[in-house]
Design an enzyme around this catalytic site. Sequence first.
Site, PDB file in Angstrom:
ATOM      1  N   HIS A  50       0.837  -1.195   0.000  1.00 58.79           N
ATOM      2  CA  HIS A  50       0.000   0.000   0.000  1.00 58.79           C
ATOM      3  C   HIS A  50       0.873   1.246   0.000  1.00 58.79           C
ATOM      4  CE1 HIS A  50      -3.950  -2.013   1.551  1.00 58.79           C
ATOM      5  NE2 HIS A  50      -3.439  -2.629   0.496  1.00 58.79           N
ATOM      6  N   GLU A  52       1.115   3.849   1.947  1.00 60.38           N
ATOM      7  CA  GLU A  52       1.764   4.241   3.196  1.00 60.38           C
ATOM      8  C   GLU A  52       3.028   3.423   3.451  1.00 60.38           C
ATOM      9  OE1 GLU A  52      -2.741   4.074   4.155  1.00 60.38           O
ATOM     10  OE2 GLU A  52      -1.356   3.270   2.651  1.00 60.38           O
ATOM     11  N   CYS A  75      -5.723   1.488   6.107  1.00 62.53           N
ATOM     12  CA  CYS A  75      -6.484   0.276   6.414  1.00 62.53           C
ATOM     13  C   CYS A  75      -6.069  -0.303   7.762  1.00 62.53           C
ATOM     14  CB  CYS A  75      -6.311  -0.761   5.311  1.00 62.53           C
ATOM     15  SG  CYS A  75      -4.638  -1.441   5.178  1.00 62.53           S
ATOM     16  N   CYS A  84      -2.072  -1.258   7.415  1.00 64.94           N
ATOM     17  CA  CYS A  84      -1.130  -0.138   7.332  1.00 64.94           C
ATOM     18  C   CYS A  84      -1.012   0.591   8.672  1.00 64.94           C
ATOM     19  CB  CYS A  84      -1.579   0.852   6.260  1.00 64.94           C
ATOM     20  SG  CYS A  84      -1.391   0.207   4.575  1.00 64.94           S
ATOM     21  N   ALA A 154     -18.186  10.860 -28.908  1.00 67.30           N
ATOM     22  CA  ALA A 154     -17.612  11.915 -29.736  1.00 67.30           C
ATOM     23  C   ALA A 154     -18.700  12.346 -30.717  1.00 67.30           C
ATOM     24  CB  ALA A 154     -16.387  11.402 -30.483  1.00 67.30           C
ATOM     25  N   THR A 196     -20.628  -0.985 -34.093  1.00 69.81           N
ATOM     26  CA  THR A 196     -19.399  -0.187 -34.017  1.00 69.81           C
ATOM     27  C   THR A 196     -18.202  -0.991 -34.522  1.00 69.81           C
ATOM     28  OG1 THR A 196     -20.202   1.148 -32.167  1.00 69.81           O
ATOM     29  CG2 THR A 196     -17.824   0.994 -32.435  1.00 69.81           C
ATOM     30  N   ASP A 200     -16.280   0.451 -37.678  1.00 69.74           N
ATOM     31  CA  ASP A 200     -14.985   1.068 -37.379  1.00 69.74           C
ATOM     32  C   ASP A 200     -13.817   0.095 -37.333  1.00 69.74           C
ATOM     33  OD1 ASP A 200     -16.532   3.306 -37.098  1.00 69.74           O
ATOM     34  OD2 ASP A 200     -16.318   3.462 -34.918  1.00 69.74           O
ATOM     35  N   LEU A 204      -9.858  -1.155 -29.738  1.00 68.33           N
ATOM     36  CA  LEU A 204     -10.397  -1.001 -28.377  1.00 68.33           C
ATOM     37  C   LEU A 204      -9.318  -1.267 -27.321  1.00 68.33           C
ATOM     38  CD1 LEU A 204     -13.930  -2.653 -28.711  1.00 68.33           C
ATOM     39  CD2 LEU A 204     -13.327  -0.235 -28.914  1.00 68.33           C
ATOM     40  N   SER A 309     -29.851   1.881 -25.040  1.00 71.24           N
ATOM     41  CA  SER A 309     -30.119   0.810 -24.078  1.00 71.24           C
ATOM     42  C   SER A 309     -29.633   1.186 -22.679  1.00 71.24           C
ATOM     43  CB  SER A 309     -29.430  -0.486 -24.533  1.00 71.24           C
ATOM     44  OG  SER A 309     -29.959  -0.946 -25.761  1.00 71.24           O
TER      45      SER A 309
END
Length: 369
Positions: A50, A52, A75, A84, A154, A196, A200, A204, A309
């Site tokens: 972590h 810390e 934590c 920690c 976009a 898509t 295109d 991805l 959707s």
Amino acid sequence: MHDLECMQLCLDEAMQGTGYVSPNPRVGSVILKEGRIIGKGYHAHAGGAHAEIGALRSCKVDPRGATLYVNLEPCCHFGKTPPCVDEIIKAGISRVVCGMEDPNPEVQGKGAKKLRARGIIVEQGILRKESQYLNRIFTHWITKKRPYIIAKAAVSADWKITKKRGTRMHITGPESQKKVHELRRLCDAILVGVDTVIADDPLLTDRYSDRPCGGEEHHDITLQPLRIILDSQLRIPLDAQVLKDQNLIIATTNDSPAEKKSELQKKGIPCISFPKTSGGVDLSCVHTYCANRQITSILVEGGAKVFDSFLQSNLINEWHIFQSDQIIGDHGVDVCSDISLIADPLAHQKGLPLGDDRYYYIHGRAWAH
């Protein structure tokens, strides 16, 4: 240095874990003693040390009596790593400054309470809003156990996503495209509809950051978000770029062609069948499936039917809109069936300049209906 400056440094450190720490939070820590920083660290990858602990290990001088800054409450429970708070106490830290309380029910104030019980001063709320925003995905996941949904679109000035259905065009500039890849890095998965993919043929992937996993011991690991393709009838071309590796799932339905499913499975492509609705694959079931796989966040990139959707299902937590100044005209494809659902919440925003485009952000509550 002041508390605000040190907490901002924590947030900057925490950002280095973006894309590597899920399902954990992004956390950074700095240690200040006698007016100068003597240690800093960040959570580099899930299962690793972590922030810390990293900060304490980096100290070149004794941290006894110093102030430890961290954007999330330390934590106090055993997970993949020890608590920690125990290490903070052992190190002799005299003051701990936190950006926000940990929303994890296993911590949620208990870490601060344990530190105070040992005589350590604990202050919370420095750059709280910034800390909460940084870990909004983690907070949503740890409290709801459901993926956080980010929608990105976009669009042209008249809210079109392309000139003609089934065709590809670049609407926004390179600055906007780079920002999109930052969103991809942030999320566990990217989701698009098969239309898509057909139009295109996208990869991805996060092409701006094919970086090694944080931490020297994991220098040979690179991470990319999972790709999720909604394809109720398995219309995806077998030579699509997204099928070049197995880091994806195709969400389909029980009545999709068995022969096509067999061909995809021979290529090692997982095809998961979900119930069918009038709009295609049942999104609520996909959402549950992703939650069971510990997918904490999904970037929805369209197209129009997919946005419809998700809007109808009220699943979107936030929107990122990239808008150019070009006009496509009535022959173009609208971003969704009811443009007002997106345009109205943006009516009073000027947006931020991003190259030649404007960038808008709105929390998903504005779209609830």
